[in-house]
Design a protein around this motif. Structure first.
Motif, PDB file in Angstrom:
ATOM      1  N   THR A   1      63.771   3.396 114.333  1.00  0.00           N
ATOM      2  CA  THR A   1      63.224   3.325 112.978  1.00  0.00           C
ATOM      3  C   THR A   1      63.228   4.683 112.303  1.00  0.00           C
ATOM      4  OG1 THR A   1      60.999   3.628 113.881  1.00  0.00           O
ATOM      5  CG2 THR A   1      61.765   1.368 113.561  1.00  0.00           C
ATOM      6  N   GLY A   2      63.568   5.715 113.021  1.00  0.00           N
ATOM      7  CA  GLY A   2      63.604   7.052 112.439  1.00  0.00           C
ATOM      8  C   GLY A   2      63.615   8.098 113.530  1.00  0.00           C
ATOM      9  N   ILE A   3      64.306   9.220 113.291  1.00  0.00           N
ATOM     10  CA  ILE A   3      64.403  10.263 114.296  1.00  0.00           C
ATOM     11  C   ILE A   3      64.000  11.586 113.663  1.00  0.00           C
ATOM     12  CG2 ILE A   3      65.936  11.516 115.857  1.00  0.00           C
ATOM     13  CD1 ILE A   3      67.632   9.051 116.061  1.00  0.00           C
ATOM     14  N   PRO A   4      62.928  12.208 114.145  1.00  0.00           N
ATOM     15  CA  PRO A   4      62.581  13.531 113.617  1.00  0.00           C
ATOM     16  C   PRO A   4      63.569  14.573 114.114  1.00  0.00           C
ATOM     17  CG  PRO A   4      61.159  12.963 115.468  1.00  0.00           C
ATOM     18  CD  PRO A   4      61.993  11.739 115.171  1.00  0.00           C
TER      19      PRO A   4
ATOM     20  N   VAL B   1      73.199  16.911 114.628  1.00  0.00           N
ATOM     21  CA  VAL B   1      72.339  17.325 115.735  1.00  0.00           C
ATOM     22  C   VAL B   1      71.102  16.435 115.720  1.00  0.00           C
ATOM     23  CG1 VAL B   1      71.040  19.206 116.802  1.00  0.00           C
ATOM     24  CG2 VAL B   1      73.163  19.697 115.564  1.00  0.00           C
ATOM     25  N   VAL B   2      70.835  15.793 116.846  1.00  0.00           N
ATOM     26  CA  VAL B   2      69.737  14.839 116.936  1.00  0.00           C
ATOM     27  C   VAL B   2      68.843  15.207 118.116  1.00  0.00           C
ATOM     28  CG1 VAL B   2      69.096  12.404 117.047  1.00  0.00           C
ATOM     29  CG2 VAL B   2      71.296  13.061 116.068  1.00  0.00           C
ATOM     30  N   GLU B   3      67.557  15.232 117.881  1.00  0.00           N
ATOM     31  CA  GLU B   3      66.607  15.558 118.941  1.00  0.00           C
ATOM     32  C   GLU B   3      66.289  14.307 119.757  1.00  0.00           C
ATOM     33  OE1 GLU B   3      63.243  17.534 117.282  1.00  0.00           O
ATOM     34  OE2 GLU B   3      64.411  19.238 116.548  1.00  0.00           O
ATOM     35  N   LYS B   4      67.327  13.803 120.404  1.00  0.00           N
ATOM     36  CA  LYS B   4      67.205  12.649 121.296  1.00  0.00           C
ATOM     37  C   LYS B   4      68.220  12.797 122.423  1.00  0.00           C
ATOM     38  CE  LYS B   4      64.059   9.720 119.712  1.00  0.00           C
ATOM     39  NZ  LYS B   4      62.959   9.191 120.549  1.00  0.00           N
ATOM     40  N   PRO B   5      67.913  12.305 123.618  1.00  0.00           N
ATOM     41  CA  PRO B   5      68.900  12.350 124.699  1.00  0.00           C
ATOM     42  C   PRO B   5      70.105  11.470 124.383  1.00  0.00           C
ATOM     43  CG  PRO B   5      66.685  11.931 125.559  1.00  0.00           C
ATOM     44  CD  PRO B   5      66.610  11.780 124.071  1.00  0.00           C
ATOM     45  N   ALA B   6      71.273  11.875 124.865  1.00  0.00           N
ATOM     46  CA  ALA B   6      72.508  11.133 124.601  1.00  0.00           C
ATOM     47  C   ALA B   6      72.443   9.680 125.056  1.00  0.00           C
ATOM     48  CB  ALA B   6      73.688  11.850 125.245  1.00  0.00           C
ATOM     49  N   PRO B   7      71.850   9.354 126.235  1.00  0.00           N
ATOM     50  CA  PRO B   7      71.809   7.941 126.646  1.00  0.00           C
ATOM     51  C   PRO B   7      71.056   7.039 125.682  1.00  0.00           C
ATOM     52  CG  PRO B   7      71.398   9.366 128.528  1.00  0.00           C
ATOM     53  CD  PRO B   7      71.371  10.243 127.314  1.00  0.00           C
TER      54      PRO B   7
ATOM     55  N   LYS C   1      71.424  21.012 124.673  1.00  0.00           N
ATOM     56  CA  LYS C   1      70.291  21.465 125.480  1.00  0.00           C
ATOM     57  C   LYS C   1      69.430  20.250 125.788  1.00  0.00           C
ATOM     58  CE  LYS C   1      67.651  22.926 121.378  1.00  0.00           C
ATOM     59  NZ  LYS C   1      66.995  24.086 120.722  1.00  0.00           N
ATOM     60  N   PRO C   2      68.534  20.333 126.751  1.00  0.00           N
ATOM     61  CA  PRO C   2      67.744  19.157 127.134  1.00  0.00           C
ATOM     62  C   PRO C   2      67.035  18.522 125.936  1.00  0.00           C
ATOM     63  CG  PRO C   2      67.435  20.916 128.727  1.00  0.00           C
ATOM     64  CD  PRO C   2      68.240  21.496 127.608  1.00  0.00           C
ATOM     65  N   GLY C   3      67.223  17.208 125.790  1.00  0.00           N
ATOM     66  CA  GLY C   3      66.563  16.476 124.712  1.00  0.00           C
ATOM     67  C   GLY C   3      67.223  16.606 123.364  1.00  0.00           C
TER      68      GLY C   3
ATOM     69  N   MET D   1      73.535   8.813 109.804  1.00  0.00           N
ATOM     70  CA  MET D   1      72.175   9.320 109.627  1.00  0.00           C
ATOM     71  C   MET D   1      71.263   8.246 109.045  1.00  0.00           C
ATOM     72  SD  MET D   1      73.042  13.168 108.247  1.00  0.00           S
ATOM     73  CE  MET D   1      71.419  13.902 108.483  1.00  0.00           C
ATOM     74  N   GLU D   2      71.808   7.468 108.116  1.00  0.00           N
ATOM     75  CA  GLU D   2      71.035   6.338 107.581  1.00  0.00           C
ATOM     76  C   GLU D   2      70.742   5.317 108.666  1.00  0.00           C
ATOM     77  OE1 GLU D   2      72.284   4.612 103.772  1.00  0.00           O
ATOM     78  OE2 GLU D   2      73.744   6.249 103.648  1.00  0.00           O
ATOM     79  N   ARG D   3      71.749   5.036 109.487  1.00  0.00           N
ATOM     80  CA  ARG D   3      71.587   4.052 110.562  1.00  0.00           C
ATOM     81  C   ARG D   3      70.505   4.480 111.551  1.00  0.00           C
ATOM     82  NH1 ARG D   3      70.700   1.273 114.325  1.00  0.00           N
ATOM     83  NH2 ARG D   3      71.971  -0.402 115.198  1.00  0.00           N
ATOM     84  N   LEU D   4      70.351   5.809 111.717  1.00  0.00           N
ATOM     85  CA  LEU D   4      69.376   6.334 112.658  1.00  0.00           C
ATOM     86  C   LEU D   4      68.014   6.591 112.029  1.00  0.00           C
ATOM     87  CD1 LEU D   4      71.639   8.816 114.662  1.00  0.00           C
ATOM     88  CD2 LEU D   4      70.952   6.505 115.297  1.00  0.00           C
ATOM     89  N   GLY D   5      67.857   6.221 110.751  1.00  0.00           N
ATOM     90  CA  GLY D   5      66.523   6.246 110.163  1.00  0.00           C
ATOM     91  C   GLY D   5      66.311   7.134 108.961  1.00  0.00           C
TER      92      GLY D   5
END
Length: 381
Positions: free
Chosen positions: A92-95, A109-115, A186-188, A234-238
């Motif tokens: 629903t959204g990614i900070p 660049v997204v603050e989420k793990p690749a999996p 980097k991690p995360g 980016m829209e798809r990710l929130g």
């Protein structure tokens, strides 16, 4: 001109005459407001020789093929829609999501793990009308099949009148495919790269200048198409549409050449880059994505990309290649060869790129020099 194209032109001419009798020809043509609206080539039943050769990926490794083209587009879209509706991990959204840039290059660049990101990005491409020919969560790489951007076709009253049943009569003569690569910076935190490859249909002429047949040839990479899909992702990710467009539209930095091919002997060469390892690794990956390479695996710690490459000169005549592309023959018929592309830091602001054979020995051959030349051209754009 081949028989299928002649048939299309004759049918189109008859339809235009029919529309003229209804008083529609005098209406002004308008184009679509959307810049991208793709129709996948993979939804066509059986061999379709009107689509350009993949030159490496579509038949490179059948382990990655997730759709064989036996379904119609309506059936496939219905299945995708059902899958998306039932998926429970839709974000629903990614900070912390942002566009990074280096000169004319953009990536997400997204603050989420690749999996966690991978299934969302896979859904994204399917929702946008693409089939995936490479779907490799273990390497973080996915690639679409060739598709036509129908937004480039004029949306006139004639086309509206004849309806979608005869939509195949309209053709842009262009095809695109997209590769997405996820890198763990980097991690995360995950970097997402989207690269586009294009092909255009061109006439071959006889001595009188008449078009006797058509062939598909590569056309230059289009960074704006890449940017459009970064914004959509980016829209798809929130993110809101306005926020996504604003980030993508931010001014790009100056274009500075960072790669130089250094030839030491007849077939001995390497690439010198005025960049540290992180930037050199990124630019090498983008150059591989935009060229005729398939990245099978990579080891950032050792600075190695494991790639497969098909030299078009090894494929013989174009018709033979089309036959191989859509046949069920063993993939070895494409004569793909494996190489190691090695990135090494030579200082804080300099790096070197080498090509080795599959056994890790220097590829001091004409093929090795050709690969380095292709990569240098891509890095310098």
């Amino acid at each position: 001109m081949n028989s299928m194209q002649l048939l299309r032109k004759h049918c189109a001419a008859l339809l235009i005459l029919f529309a003229a009798s209804l008083g529609l020809v005098g209406c002004k043509s308008v184009t679509s407001n959307d810049t991208v609206d793709y129709k996948s080539a993979g939804a066509v039943r059986g061999p379709n020789l009107s689509y350009p050769p993949d030159l490496i990926t579509a038949q490179a490794d059948r382990r990655y093929i997730v759709q064989d083209g036996s379904a119609t587009m309506s059936e496939y879209n219905a299945a995708v829609k059902k899958s998306v509706q039932t998926r429970k991990n839709v974000m629903t959204g990614i900070p912390g999501m942002r566009i990074a840039r280096d000169g004319e290059r953009r990536w997400l660049v997204v603050e989420k793990p690749a999996p966690e990101l991978y299934p969302q990005i896979k859904d994204f491409w399917q929702e946008n009308g693409f089939l995936l020919v490479i779907d490799s969560p273990s390497t973080g790489i996915m690639e679409t099949d060739w598709a036509e951007n129908r937004a480039k076709i004029a949306q006139d009253f004639i086309r509206s009148a004849i309806g979608g049943a005869l939509d195949s009569l309209y053709d842009t003569g262009e095809r695109d495919k997209y590769k997405t690569r996820l890198e763990v910076s980097k991690p995360g935190e995950t970097e997402v790269y989207i690269t586009q490859r294009g092909a255009i249909e061109k006439c071959t002429t006889d001595s009188t200048g008449s078009c006797i047949s058509t062939i598909w040839t590569a056309r230059p990479n289009d960074p704006e198409l890449e940017a459009a899909f970064l914004a959509r992702l980016m829209e798809r990710l929130g993110m809101t549409q306005e926020q996504a467009k604003a980030q993508v539209a931010a001014p790009l930095g100056p274009k500075t050449p960072k790669a130089k091919l250094v030839q030491e002997g007849v077939n001995t060469a390497h690439i010198e880059m005025a960049a540290g390892f992180d930037r050199a690794w990124r630019d090498t990956g983008l150059a591989l994505d935009r060229s005729n390479f398939t990245v099978e695996d990579r080891n950032r710690a050792n600075g190695v990309y494991y790639v497969r490459y098909v030299n078009p000169k090894d494929l013989g005549d174009t018709k033979g290649f089309f036959t191989n592309l859509f046949s069920s023959k063993d993939d070895s018929s494409l004569k793909a060869k494996k190489y190691l592309v090695v990135v090494k830091a030579a200082g804080d602001n300099s790096s070197t790129v080498y090509v080795q054979d599959a056994d890790g020995r220097p590829e001091n051959t004409a093929a090795g020099l050709q690969l380095l030349t292709l990569l240098t051209e891509q890095m310098s754009r």
